[in-house]
Each structure stands twice: as C-alpha cells, then as structure tokens.
Design a protein around this motif. Structure first.
Motif, PDB file in Angstrom:
ATOM      1  N   SER A  10       7.033  56.799 -17.262  1.00  0.00           N
ATOM      2  CA  SER A  10       6.441  58.092 -17.622  1.00  0.00           C
ATOM      3  C   SER A  10       7.184  59.199 -16.877  1.00  0.00           C
ATOM      4  CB  SER A  10       4.963  58.106 -17.237  1.00  0.00           C
ATOM      5  OG  SER A  10       4.863  58.044 -15.827  1.00  0.00           O
ATOM      6  N   PRO A  11       7.412  60.344 -17.542  1.00  0.00           N
ATOM      7  CA  PRO A  11       8.243  61.360 -16.903  1.00  0.00           C
ATOM      8  C   PRO A  11       7.558  62.022 -15.718  1.00  0.00           C
ATOM      9  CG  PRO A  11       7.413  62.139 -19.020  1.00  0.00           C
ATOM     10  CD  PRO A  11       6.993  60.720 -18.894  1.00  0.00           C
ATOM     11  N   PHE A  12       8.322  62.242 -14.667  1.00  0.00           N
ATOM     12  CA  PHE A  12       7.840  62.963 -13.491  1.00  0.00           C
ATOM     13  C   PHE A  12       7.944  64.472 -13.769  1.00  0.00           C
ATOM     14  CE2 PHE A  12       9.163  64.799  -9.282  1.00  0.00           C
ATOM     15  CZ  PHE A  12       7.898  64.775  -8.714  1.00  0.00           C
ATOM     16  N   ILE A  13       9.036  64.853 -14.399  1.00  0.00           N
ATOM     17  CA  ILE A  13       9.219  66.253 -14.798  1.00  0.00           C
ATOM     18  C   ILE A  13       9.363  66.293 -16.307  1.00  0.00           C
ATOM     19  CG2 ILE A  13      10.816  68.224 -14.706  1.00  0.00           C
ATOM     20  CD1 ILE A  13      11.559  67.121 -11.867  1.00  0.00           C
ATOM     21  N   LYS A  14       8.600  67.178 -16.946  1.00  0.00           N
ATOM     22  CA  LYS A  14       8.677  67.287 -18.396  1.00  0.00           C
ATOM     23  C   LYS A  14       8.827  68.761 -18.759  1.00  0.00           C
ATOM     24  CE  LYS A  14       6.064  65.785 -22.456  1.00  0.00           C
ATOM     25  NZ  LYS A  14       6.733  64.796 -23.231  1.00  0.00           N
ATOM     26  N   ILE A  15       9.933  69.071 -19.395  1.00  0.00           N
ATOM     27  CA  ILE A  15      10.218  70.459 -19.766  1.00  0.00           C
ATOM     28  C   ILE A  15      10.320  70.517 -21.284  1.00  0.00           C
ATOM     29  CG2 ILE A  15      11.931  72.330 -19.578  1.00  0.00           C
ATOM     30  CD1 ILE A  15      12.660  71.138 -16.832  1.00  0.00           C
ATOM     31  N   GLU A  16       9.546  71.420 -21.883  1.00  0.00           N
ATOM     32  CA  GLU A  16       9.545  71.486 -23.344  1.00  0.00           C
ATOM     33  C   GLU A  16       9.752  72.907 -23.841  1.00  0.00           C
ATOM     34  OE1 GLU A  16       6.769  68.147 -25.354  1.00  0.00           O
ATOM     35  OE2 GLU A  16       5.722  69.471 -23.949  1.00  0.00           O
ATOM     36  N   GLY A  17      10.742  73.067 -24.712  1.00  0.00           N
ATOM     37  CA  GLY A  17      10.981  74.359 -25.372  1.00  0.00           C
ATOM     38  C   GLY A  17      11.094  75.530 -24.410  1.00  0.00           C
ATOM     39  N   LEU A  18      11.732  75.283 -23.265  1.00  0.00           N
ATOM     40  CA  LEU A  18      11.771  76.318 -22.221  1.00  0.00           C
ATOM     41  C   LEU A  18      12.769  77.436 -22.540  1.00  0.00           C
ATOM     42  CD1 LEU A  18      11.160  77.469 -19.393  1.00  0.00           C
ATOM     43  CD2 LEU A  18      12.761  75.796 -18.460  1.00  0.00           C
ATOM     44  N   HIS A  19      12.248  78.663 -22.550  1.00  0.00           N
ATOM     45  CA  HIS A  19      13.081  79.862 -22.660  1.00  0.00           C
ATOM     46  C   HIS A  19      12.832  80.719 -21.442  1.00  0.00           C
ATOM     47  CE1 HIS A  19      14.357  79.774 -26.978  1.00  0.00           C
ATOM     48  NE2 HIS A  19      13.405  78.839 -26.986  1.00  0.00           N
ATOM     49  N   TYR A  20      13.886  81.366 -20.948  1.00  0.00           N
ATOM     50  CA  TYR A  20      13.664  82.345 -19.886  1.00  0.00           C
ATOM     51  C   TYR A  20      14.563  83.555 -20.072  1.00  0.00           C
ATOM     52  CZ  TYR A  20      12.726  84.638 -15.547  1.00  0.00           C
ATOM     53  OH  TYR A  20      12.347  85.582 -14.636  1.00  0.00           O
ATOM     54  N   ARG A  21      13.957  84.714 -19.997  1.00  0.00           N
ATOM     55  CA  ARG A  21      14.701  85.973 -20.115  1.00  0.00           C
ATOM     56  C   ARG A  21      14.558  86.769 -18.829  1.00  0.00           C
ATOM     57  NH1 ARG A  21      12.854  84.945 -25.252  1.00  0.00           N
ATOM     58  NH2 ARG A  21      10.765  85.664 -24.911  1.00  0.00           N
ATOM     59  N   THR A  75       6.125  70.838 -16.658  1.00  0.00           N
ATOM     60  CA  THR A  75       5.082  70.043 -16.016  1.00  0.00           C
ATOM     61  C   THR A  75       5.722  69.149 -14.962  1.00  0.00           C
ATOM     62  OG1 THR A  75       4.035  69.969 -18.172  1.00  0.00           O
ATOM     63  CG2 THR A  75       3.129  68.530 -16.494  1.00  0.00           C
ATOM     64  N   VAL A  76       5.165  69.164 -13.759  1.00  0.00           N
ATOM     65  CA  VAL A  76       5.673  68.336 -12.672  1.00  0.00           C
ATOM     66  C   VAL A  76       4.556  67.415 -12.234  1.00  0.00           C
ATOM     67  CG1 VAL A  76       6.596  68.335 -10.331  1.00  0.00           C
ATOM     68  CG2 VAL A  76       7.242  70.160 -11.920  1.00  0.00           C
ATOM     69  N   SER A  77       4.792  66.110 -12.359  1.00  0.00           N
ATOM     70  CA  SER A  77       3.793  65.139 -11.945  1.00  0.00           C
ATOM     71  C   SER A  77       2.439  65.446 -12.610  1.00  0.00           C
ATOM     72  CB  SER A  77       3.682  65.209 -10.411  1.00  0.00           C
ATOM     73  OG  SER A  77       2.950  64.151  -9.914  1.00  0.00           O
ATOM     74  N   GLY A  78       2.499  65.812 -13.858  1.00  0.00           N
ATOM     75  CA  GLY A  78       1.283  66.095 -14.609  1.00  0.00           C
ATOM     76  C   GLY A  78       0.694  67.483 -14.385  1.00  0.00           C
ATOM     77  N   LEU A  79       1.323  68.269 -13.482  1.00  0.00           N
ATOM     78  CA  LEU A  79       0.783  69.594 -13.166  1.00  0.00           C
ATOM     79  C   LEU A  79       1.611  70.675 -13.868  1.00  0.00           C
ATOM     80  CD1 LEU A  79       0.560  68.942  -9.327  1.00  0.00           C
ATOM     81  CD2 LEU A  79      -1.380  68.968 -10.925  1.00  0.00           C
ATOM     82  N   SER A  80       0.944  71.529 -14.635  1.00  0.00           N
ATOM     83  CA  SER A  80       1.680  72.556 -15.370  1.00  0.00           C
ATOM     84  C   SER A  80       1.955  73.766 -14.478  1.00  0.00           C
ATOM     85  CB  SER A  80       0.865  72.999 -16.584  1.00  0.00           C
ATOM     86  OG  SER A  80       1.404  74.206 -17.082  1.00  0.00           O
TER      87      SER A  80
END
Ligand SMILES: Nc1ncnc2c1ncn2[C@@H]1O[C@H](COP(=O)(O)OP(=O)(O)OP(=O)(O)O)[C@@H](O)[C@H]1O
Ligand SMILES: Nc1ncnc2c1ncn2[C@@H]1O[C@H](COP(=O)(O)OP(=O)(O)OP(=O)(O)O)[C@@H](O)[C@H]1O
Ligand SMILES: [Mg+2]
Ligand SMILES: [Mg+2]
Lengths: 290, 287
Positions: A10-21, A75-80
């Motif tokens: 299971s992923p420890f870090i999960k990044i989805e559709g991340l945009h940053y301006r 999300t890191v370790s299930g924490l958003s």
C-alpha cells in the motif's frame, strides 16, 4: 544497492492530479507542477532527476505540506495535506533536508541541534537523550556532541541535519540535492549513511539529485520535465535510455555514456551498463575474446 | 592581468577563542589568459583564498599581487580591481540584492556608466550567454527562482561586468547536466577567444581536468599540490588521502591498467577515454 526487500504494497505517499502555481509579485502565474500522479511505498529509495526549473523542489515541498496543491491531492501515510490538523504528524513522518544545511542548523552545539525537534514534541528528557545518542551513533557523529555546528565541515553539517531528522523517527527522508556542496569524501559519507537507513530501518528516501551516479544507486528513478513526470522506473532501465535523457539535456552515468560512444564505434557491449565496474569488466571480457 | 598571492596567511576572528587560520602561507600565480582550477576538501580555504583576489578580504600577513605589484589599501585601486576581477559567490543569495533579475544583472553595467539602452543590451547578452534568454525571468525576483536558475542569474550578473578575470566558487552546484556542459563550453570559449582568465573552484575534477592549464589543490589552508592536470591527477593516492577524487574516467583507465590493459593513465574526458579504448583494441584510426 538494490535493497527494497521490505517495501510494502500500500502506498506510503499518494499524489493525485497535483497542480501547483506560483503567483509572483508582478502578477505572473508560474505553472510549476502540471498534473503529477505518483505513488511511493514505505521503504522505497526514489531518486528524482530533471532539468533546472522542472519542479523537483516544488514537488518535495508538497510531501511535507510546506506547499499546498493548487489542485489535486497529496496523502502521506493516509493523512491528507488538505487538513491543517495533519501537518504536525506529516512533518514528523517526513523530514526535509535542504540543499544548504546552514538553513536548518539552529542551536549552539551539535547535541542541542539534534535535540531541537524532539524538544518541540515535548518528549521526556530521558527519551530525548536516548534518541539523540542513537542518531549520533548511526551518523558517525559520536564525539562531536559539544561542537558548534557552524564550525563543522560541510559533510559533518549535512550529517547533523540528517541526524536531527532521524531522531524525530521520521519514516521518510526528503532530500533536496543534499550533496551539491560536499567534497567527494563528504558525499560518500552522506550517501552511505542514507542508504544504510533505507536498508536497515526501512526508511523511505526521496532524493533529488543532478548526479546520475547518485541516481544509479536508487531503487527507482522518477524523471521530471516542465512540471510533469516523463519517466519512472528502475535505474538500469532509465539510465541506459540515453535518448530520453539527452532530449531533456540530462545525462546517463559516465559508464553508460562511454559505453554508448564505444557501441557507436562497433564495440559489442550489452545494453545495460551503468556502473564503471560493469564497463571495465565488459571491456576486459571483450579483450580476451579478440 | 596577472594575479597572485605571496605567502598569504589569513586568520578569521584573530585574538578570539574562535580564531581560525584559514590560509597558511599560500603562494599562487594566475597567468593572464589561463584557465585555472582550485580544488580541495571542504574547509580547506578555497573560498577564503579567492576572496583575496578581488580585495574582499585583506591578508593577515603576506601579499596579494596584481600585475606583480602588491595590492594596497587605496579605495580607487580596489574599485579598479573589482571592475576587472569578477567573483561569482558560492551561494547565489550571498550576491543578490535587487528586486528583479533585470536590475540584478544591470547593476554592474549601470555602474560602469553605460546608458539604459546599452544596459539593456548588456543584460540581454549576459542572459544569452548563460542560456536563460528564452525563460522570461527578467521581471522575476532573483530570490524566487529554482536553485539552478539562481545560479545562472548569479553568473550572468558577473559576466555583465565583462571582467578580465572571472572567478567562480563552485558554480556548477545545483546546475543540471545540460547547464553544466553549457557553462564549461562558455568558459572555455571566453577563455580561448576573449583571453578571459578563469579561476574555478570545484569538487568535480572531471569538469576541469580536460580544460585547465593549472590545477591548484588546497588542504588545511596550505597549497598541497599545483601543476598541470597531468601532474596533479597522476597523484591519485595523495588526492585520495586528502579526501579528493580522480575524474571517473581516470579511475576507469587505472582499473583497466590494473587488469593489464595497455591504456594511458592521463585520460580525463569521455572523448579521450573513447580514443584510448579504441587504440587498445587496435582501432586507432576511428573517431
Ligand atoms: N518562490 C517562487 N516564486 C515563483 N516561482 C518559483 C518560486 N520557486 C520556484 N519557482 C518556479 O517554479 C518552477 C519550478 O521550480 P523548482 O524550484 O520546483 O524547480 P527544480 O526542479 O527544483 O529546479 P532546480 O533543479 O533548479 O532546483 C521554476 O520555473 C521556478 O522558476
Ligand atoms: N566567517 C568565518 N568565520 C570564522 N571561520 C570561518 C569563516 N568562514 C570560514 N571559516 C573557516 O575557515 C576555514 C576555511 O573556510 P573556507 O570557507 O575558505 O573553506 P572552503 O575550502 O571554501 O570549504 P567548502 O568546500 O566547504 O566551501 C574553515 O575552517 C572554516 O570553518
Ligand atoms: Mg530545486
Ligand atoms: Mg567554499
């Protein structure tokens, strides 16, 4: 160093559709991250490479909530990171090591510096002492406890910074070009210490680097370009795909680059040479055959 | 312009418990138009030494020589020196003060008395040299860039001075491989065509070994080795003892040599290694 035996599924870090301006003072908008999807499992050693300005530092800063997404989620370790209440725990789990250790050394002695983050957690002092001693030991800093950190060499400073993060029992190290200012001996010391933590303590490592030889030691390489991920795979596969790297004006390891030149000259070398010892071995074998 | 030091000693915070002798009797000579590399472990005195060469630090004892004459304390003389000797600092932020990249790079040309039109041209020219012209950074704050972009702006702002001597303190730290290659081809071109004198501090011998006329190695505030790259990099054991490395291809050649391959040891670049290996396999005529 292909040691990712204890990697969980299971992923420890999960990044989805991340945009940053970034919004500049002049009213300009800079699209630094343009749709990042990335999963990293506990215990992985991931190198991030990519041209200057491709978004590596911006991505790293999202993982411990120093920056928050313009769109998408982290999300890191299930924490958003969308929930501010999660910040302390996320930052406890993910320690950040900046390019310049001067930015993060704060106390007047090495020992106090390593204890600094622990004191902020309000732990009892015997626990603090034990953790500091352990971190000093692991990073080979025993004996330097009373030294003022600003009078240490670059390699020692960098190891103090790592020890501080380790004493927090961070499960994950986020390292932004940690060896850029180090001499060759200091670079080797820091790399050895971090690989040991990854191997023996299953610490997740995310390591931004411009050195192909450092990336070659990771379990996985992620390649960034203009705010997106354009390559993701094991070093052997990515560092021998010189066409992708060259298109981005990046490089493979010296051994991979030299092997490619020799292949152009008609040398029958196999396709997956990334370390110098592999190249010297292959050349000697070839010399015996001819 | 010829720069040098004679028996240069420098002590930080003398007379305090923190007194540090960073340089101990260092004598060097930088010939006009030459390409020089300064190597040495962390804390060996590299940054301290180069800050003497444009008068930012004053020797505790010994002398800085400019065209053979000792550098004095005269303000006009120091200003004249700083117009000719450009120094790129180890940390770009040490150098930045302006609110925009344009103003940062325009500072030196404005100081030289160029008019705004010429200043604009000079800024454009500098940005092109470092490969940032297409990046639309001129109005941005130099403090809010990626680390590699900061580095290139710092280099551009010193190039805008059009110095006779260019001193760079670890200028490749934070640059991507393409930026690194670009910087060295730029330095080599300016050195050969414009007779720019170059002194570069680096931890990466492979970057300079094929370019440098002279390599200087500091250790513990003393000059430990000095000579051509061939002379310095043939002392692998000594370099290792000092905590320094050989260029990776030189290591490869040494390794092949140890296995009995008849390849030369003084090989520093990929192209040289390619040729040496082709020769070893009796393919000397190919590229
Ligand atoms: N504070 C800031 N304000 C505005 N723009 C920024 C800021 N920091 C970075 N940027 C821009 O965002 C983009 C991504 O920058 P980032 O620092 O993430 O790149 P990077 O991959 O880490 O590059 P480098 O290898 O040079 O460190 C770049 O175009 C940069 O100019
Ligand atoms: N401002 C200062 N005050 C006191 N001591 C200093 C200062 N700057 C440097 N030193 C000390 O002087 C010595 C030489 O430092 P210097 O910065 O010249 O080394 P360097 O060779 O450039 O190292 P690095 O590769 O880490 O940049 C070191 O022992 C350092 O701790
Ligand atoms: Mg960065
Ligand atoms: Mg220095």
């Amino acid at each position: 160093m292909d040691n990712h035996h204890k990697v969980e599924q299971s992923p420890f870090i999960k990044i989805e559709g991340l945009h940053y301006r970034y919004e500049t003072e002049g009213g300009e908008t800079i699209e630094a991250l343009d749709g990042i999807d990335l999963e990293i499992r506990q215990g992985e050693y991931v190198a991030i490479i990519g041209p200057n300005g491709s978004g590596k530092t911006t991505l790293l800063k999202h993982i411990n909530a120093l920056l928050l997404p313009s769109a998408g989620s982290v999300t890191v370790s299930g924490l958003s990171t969308a929930d501010e209440a999660n910040f302390p725990e996320i930052r406890r789990q993910c320690g950040m090591i900046f390019q310049n250790p001067d930015n993060q050394l704060v106390a007047t002695t090495v020992e106090e510096d390593i204890a600094f983050g622990l004191e902020n957690l309000a732990l009892p002092s015997p626990v603090i002492r034990e953790r500091v001693a352990e971190a000093l030991h692991i990073l080979g800093l025993t004996g330097l406890e009373q030294h003022p950190p600003h009078l240490l060499s670059g390699g020692e400073k960098q190891r103090v910074a790592i020890a501080g993060v380790l004493a927090m029992r961070s499960r994950c190290l986020l390292m932004d070009e940690p060896t850029a200012m180090l001499d060759p001996a200091g670079q080797q010391e820091v790399l050895a210490a971090v690989h040991k933590l990854n191997r023996e303590r299953n610490i997740t490592v995310i390591h931004v680097t411009h050195f192909p030889e450092e990336a070659a030691l990771a379990g996985r390489i992620v390649v960034m370009d203009r705010g997106t991920i354009v390559g993701d795979g094991p070093p052997r596969q990515l560092l021998s795909r010189l066409s992708l790297l060259h298109r981005l004006e990046l490089q493979g390891t010296m051994a991979a680059e030299l092997a490619a030149l020799l292949r152009q000259d008609g040398f029958a070398l196999n396709g997956e040479i990334i370390h110098m010892r592999e190249l010297s071995g292959a050349l000697c074998a070839l010399a015996q055959k001819t | 312009m010829r720069l040098g030091t004679e028996n240069l000693t420098y002590i930080y915070m003398p007379g305090t418990p923190f007194a540090t002798a960073a340089l101990k009797g260092v004598t060097i000579d930088i010939e006009p138009g030459s390409f020089n590399a300064l190597l040495g472990p962390s804390g060996s005195g590299k940054s301290t030494l180069i800050q003497h060469l444009n008068g930012l630090l004053k020797p505790t004892s010994g002398r800085v020589l400019v065209d053979g004459r000792p550098l004095g304390n005269d303000r006009a003389e120091l200003l004249a020196l700083r117009r000719q000797v450009g120094l790129v600092f180890q940390m770009p932020e040490q150098q930045f003060f302006a609110e925009s990249v344009f103003d940062e790079i325009a500072f030196a040309p404005r100081n030289l008395g160029l008019n705004e039109e010429q200043v604009k041209e000079r800024v454009q020219w500098s940005l092109e040299l470092v490969g940032l012209e297409g990046k639309n950074l001129q109005k941005r704050s130099p403090f809010h860039l990626s680390s590699g972009q900061k580095r290139l702006v710092a280099i551009a702002s010193v190039l805008a001075l059009q110095p006779k001597v260019l001193i760079l303190d670890e200028p490749t730290a934070g640059l991507d491989p393409g930026g690194r290659r670009h910087l060295f081809s730029l330095l080599s071109r300016l050195n050969r065509r414009e007779k720019l004198t170059v002194l570069i501090v680096t931890h990466h011998p492979e970057d300079v070994a094929a370019l440098a006329d002279q390599c200087l190695v500091l250790s513990g505030g003393r000059l430990a080795l000095a000579g051509t790259p061939e002379e310095v990099f043939s002392q692998g054991e000594e370099l290792q003892r000092l905590g320094l490395a050989l260029p990776p291809v030189t290591c490869l050649m040494n390794e092949l040599n140890a296995q009995g391959a008849p390849v030369p040891g003084a090989v520093f670049s990929l192209e040289q290694a390619r040729r040496a290996i082709n020769n070893w396999f009796g393919r000397g005529e190919e590229p």
